[in-house]
Write a protein that holds these residues in place. Structure first.
Motif, short mmCIF file in Angstrom:
data_model
loop_
_atom_site.label_atom_id
_atom_site.label_comp_id
_atom_site.label_asym_id
_atom_site.label_seq_id
_atom_site.Cartn_x
_atom_site.Cartn_y
_atom_site.Cartn_z
N GLY A 91 -0.25 -0.37 -12.76
CA GLY A 91 0.51 -1.19 -11.83
C GLY A 91 -0.37 -1.73 -10.72
N GLU A 92 0.20 -1.83 -9.52
CA GLU A 92 -0.51 -2.40 -8.38
C GLU A 92 -0.40 -1.49 -7.17
OE1 GLU A 92 -0.65 -6.63 -5.88
OE2 GLU A 92 1.26 -5.91 -6.70
N LEU A 93 -1.50 -1.33 -6.47
CA LEU A 93 -1.53 -0.61 -5.20
C LEU A 93 -1.96 -1.61 -4.13
CD1 LEU A 93 -1.34 2.21 -3.76
CD2 LEU A 93 -3.84 2.27 -3.95
N ARG A 94 -1.14 -1.76 -3.09
CA ARG A 94 -1.41 -2.75 -2.04
C ARG A 94 -1.97 -2.05 -0.81
NH1 ARG A 94 4.67 -4.41 -1.78
NH2 ARG A 94 4.65 -2.12 -1.80
N VAL A 95 -3.07 -2.60 -0.30
CA VAL A 95 -3.80 -2.00 0.81
C VAL A 95 -4.00 -3.04 1.90
CG1 VAL A 95 -5.93 -0.86 1.51
CG2 VAL A 95 -4.99 -0.45 -0.78
N ALA A 96 -3.81 -2.64 3.16
CA ALA A 96 -4.04 -3.52 4.30
C ALA A 96 -5.02 -2.85 5.26
CB ALA A 96 -2.74 -3.83 5.02
N ALA A 97 -5.94 -3.64 5.81
CA ALA A 97 -6.93 -3.12 6.77
C ALA A 97 -7.43 -4.24 7.64
CB ALA A 97 -8.08 -2.43 6.04
N PHE A 98 -7.98 -3.90 8.81
CA PHE A 98 -8.48 -4.91 9.73
C PHE A 98 -9.97 -5.13 9.51
CE2 PHE A 98 -8.36 -0.77 11.64
CZ PHE A 98 -9.45 -0.66 12.49
N PRO A 99 -10.50 -6.31 9.91
CA PRO A 99 -11.82 -6.74 9.47
C PRO A 99 -12.97 -5.78 9.76
CG PRO A 99 -10.65 -8.56 10.48
CD PRO A 99 -9.80 -7.35 10.69
N SER A 100 -13.03 -5.22 10.97
CA SER A 100 -14.21 -4.44 11.34
C SER A 100 -14.36 -3.15 10.57
CB SER A 100 -14.21 -4.16 12.86
OG SER A 100 -13.09 -3.41 13.24
N VAL A 101 -13.26 -2.66 9.95
CA VAL A 101 -13.40 -1.49 9.08
C VAL A 101 -13.32 -1.86 7.60
CG1 VAL A 101 -12.42 0.07 10.81
CG2 VAL A 101 -10.94 -0.87 9.05
N ALA A 102 -12.62 -2.97 7.32
CA ALA A 102 -12.43 -3.36 5.92
C ALA A 102 -13.76 -3.60 5.22
CB ALA A 102 -11.56 -4.61 5.84
N ASP A 119 -6.41 1.04 -15.31
CA ASP A 119 -5.17 0.31 -15.52
C ASP A 119 -4.44 -0.02 -14.22
OD1 ASP A 119 -5.38 0.30 -18.34
OD2 ASP A 119 -4.69 2.38 -18.39
N LEU A 120 -5.01 0.40 -13.10
CA LEU A 120 -4.41 0.15 -11.79
C LEU A 120 -5.15 -1.00 -11.10
CD1 LEU A 120 -2.43 1.19 -9.49
CD2 LEU A 120 -4.42 2.45 -8.62
N VAL A 121 -4.39 -1.95 -10.56
CA VAL A 121 -4.98 -3.05 -9.80
C VAL A 121 -4.78 -2.76 -8.31
CG1 VAL A 121 -4.92 -5.52 -9.30
CG2 VAL A 121 -4.54 -4.71 -11.64
N THR A 122 -5.88 -2.61 -7.58
CA THR A 122 -5.81 -2.39 -6.15
C THR A 122 -6.05 -3.72 -5.45
OG1 THR A 122 -6.68 -0.14 -6.41
CG2 THR A 122 -6.71 -1.08 -4.19
N THR A 123 -5.06 -4.18 -4.68
CA THR A 123 -5.18 -5.47 -3.99
C THR A 123 -5.29 -5.23 -2.49
OG1 THR A 123 -2.77 -5.74 -3.81
CG2 THR A 123 -3.85 -6.66 -5.75
N PHE A 124 -6.10 -6.04 -1.84
CA PHE A 124 -6.37 -5.88 -0.42
C PHE A 124 -5.93 -7.11 0.36
CE2 PHE A 124 -9.56 -7.17 2.83
CZ PHE A 124 -9.12 -6.34 3.84
N GLU A 125 -5.31 -6.87 1.53
CA GLU A 125 -4.96 -7.96 2.44
C GLU A 125 -5.50 -7.63 3.82
OE1 GLU A 125 -1.14 -10.59 4.02
OE2 GLU A 125 -0.80 -8.80 2.82
N TRP A 139 7.72 -2.06 3.51
CA TRP A 139 7.40 -1.83 2.10
C TRP A 139 6.64 -3.03 1.50
CZ3 TRP A 139 11.90 0.25 4.12
CH2 TRP A 139 12.06 1.62 3.97
N GLN A 140 5.85 -3.71 2.31
CA GLN A 140 5.05 -4.82 1.82
C GLN A 140 3.61 -4.41 1.55
OE1 GLN A 140 5.61 -7.72 4.86
NE2 GLN A 140 7.69 -8.22 4.22
N THR A 141 3.24 -3.23 1.95
CA THR A 141 1.96 -2.65 1.58
C THR A 141 2.18 -1.16 1.37
OG1 THR A 141 -0.40 -2.63 2.12
CG2 THR A 141 1.09 -2.05 3.89
N ASP A 142 1.27 -0.53 0.65
CA ASP A 142 1.42 0.89 0.33
C ASP A 142 0.54 1.78 1.20
OD1 ASP A 142 3.16 0.38 -1.97
OD2 ASP A 142 1.37 -0.50 -2.87
N VAL A 143 -0.59 1.23 1.65
CA VAL A 143 -1.55 1.97 2.46
C VAL A 143 -2.03 1.04 3.57
CG1 VAL A 143 -3.75 3.20 2.51
CG2 VAL A 143 -2.29 3.36 0.48
N ALA A 144 -2.17 1.56 4.78
CA ALA A 144 -2.67 0.76 5.90
C ALA A 144 -3.76 1.54 6.62
CB ALA A 144 -1.54 0.43 6.88
N ILE A 145 -4.84 0.86 6.96
CA ILE A 145 -5.91 1.47 7.76
C ILE A 145 -5.75 0.96 9.18
CG2 ILE A 145 -8.39 1.76 8.06
CD1 ILE A 145 -8.71 1.34 5.08
N VAL A 146 -5.64 1.89 10.14
CA VAL A 146 -5.32 1.54 11.52
C VAL A 146 -6.23 2.29 12.47
CG1 VAL A 146 -2.91 1.07 10.93
CG2 VAL A 146 -3.56 3.36 11.68
#
Length: 324
Positions: A91-102, A119-125, A139-146
């Protein structure tokens, strides 16, 4: 009731305007308005009141959002239960992070995830921390780096778990011929008369810097409000400005610029966030584990630029607890 319409109403309760909801859901503002109108027809009661450019939920709308949150939460919990039972992580795992750590954390983690779960697609925003947490709540992302400088540790409307990844120390960014080039570290008061270029992509982050300067007894003279670090770097490199740079970002190319330790130090804690209970999801658990491994590999604080002819020595670290 239609689940998509319930999600739209819940998003409206968080973002307050049709335009911001449309941007978050990748639909038009008229589509958002139509979704709400259809939900009102479906329930037979007014759910929102328009107030100027924004909207306000009626008591019925607020009550329905509470129910919607529980319904969506139960569905997400069911997905987690099923994912836990699957033999193949797909499936898909959605990840969000800010530029200086991404730039430092995301590429090696996605590469490791691809090798471990083909078989897993990891997508980053790329999102700023506050936006990442909003996406997590919706519920628009699954993991967030803060981080803890630009976000509050308390999340009253969501059950969110945070795990500490690493600490990052901010540094002053100076042109190579600056009068303080030979100093082992710099106090913010030393820069009171300077002109500053700030990365204002995140207003919260730039406000942290301004507030730190004010705590040091001066208002920074800002001659550059930039929407990318490349422009900040160019301003400093040309001798037009000074700036403050996250240590992780300093691992990237900074050309001939100087990085100087700040005394007292300004340090931020970087964490990975996800909804409570979702660490049982093998995809989320796998990503968190790989992310922790990458963070541990780069967790050694970055060494600032030593003054000419001298070797920099670590100093005593003071955390500015007054910063948000």
């Amino acid at each position: 009731m239609d689940l998509a319409r319930l999600r739209t109403l819940r998003e409206l309760s968080l973002r307050k305007t049709m335009a911001s909801v449309a941007e978050a859901l990748l639909i038009s503002p008229s589509a958002v308005s139509q979704q709400i109108a259809l939900l009102e027809d479906e329930t037979g009661i007014e759910l929102v009141e328009r107030r100027g450019r924004g909207v306000r939920l009626t008591p019925a709308g607020e009550r329905l959002v509470e129910h919607a949150g529980r319904v969506i939460g139960i569905l997400e919990e069911a997905k987690t239960d099923l994912a836990e039972l699957k033999k193949t992580v797909a499936g898909e795992l959605r990840v969000a992070a800010f530029p200086s750590v991404a730039a430092s954390l995301i590429p090696p983690t996605i590469r490791a995830m691809a090798a471990r779960f083909p078989d897993l697609v990891t997508t980053f925003e790329e999102l700023e921390p506050t936006d990442s947490l909003a996406a997590l709540r919706a519920w628009q992302t699954d993991v967030a780096i803060v981080d803890d400088l630009t976000t509050s540790a308390g999340l009253p409307e969501a059950q969110v778990e945070r795990l500490h990844l690493l600490d990052d120390e901010l540094h002053v960014l100076l042109p190579p011929d600056h009068r303080l080039a030979g100093e082992p570290h710099v106090a913010l008061q030393d820069l009171a008369a300077e002109r500053w270029a700030l990365d204002t992509t995140s207003a919260t982050y730039s406000n942290v810097i301004v507030d730190a300067c004010r705590d040091a007894g001066f208002d920074p003279i800002i001659n550059g409000r930039c929407h990318s670090f490349e422009v900040v770097r160019a301003m400093v490199e040309a001798g037009c400005s000074v700036s403050i740079n996250p240590g992780l970002r300093g691992r990237d190319y900074i050309g001939t610029l100087l990085l100087k330790e700040i005394r007292p130090a300004i340090r931020r804690q970087i964490s990975v966030a996800f909804r409570n209970g979702e660490r049982r999801n093998p995809a989320v658990a796998g990503f968190v584990a790989e992310l922790q491994a990458v963070a541990a590999s780069i967790g050694t604080p970055m060494r600032p630029t030593p003054p000419p002819g001298r070797t920099s020595r670590p100093g005593r670290i003071i955390v500015l607890d007054s910063l948000p």
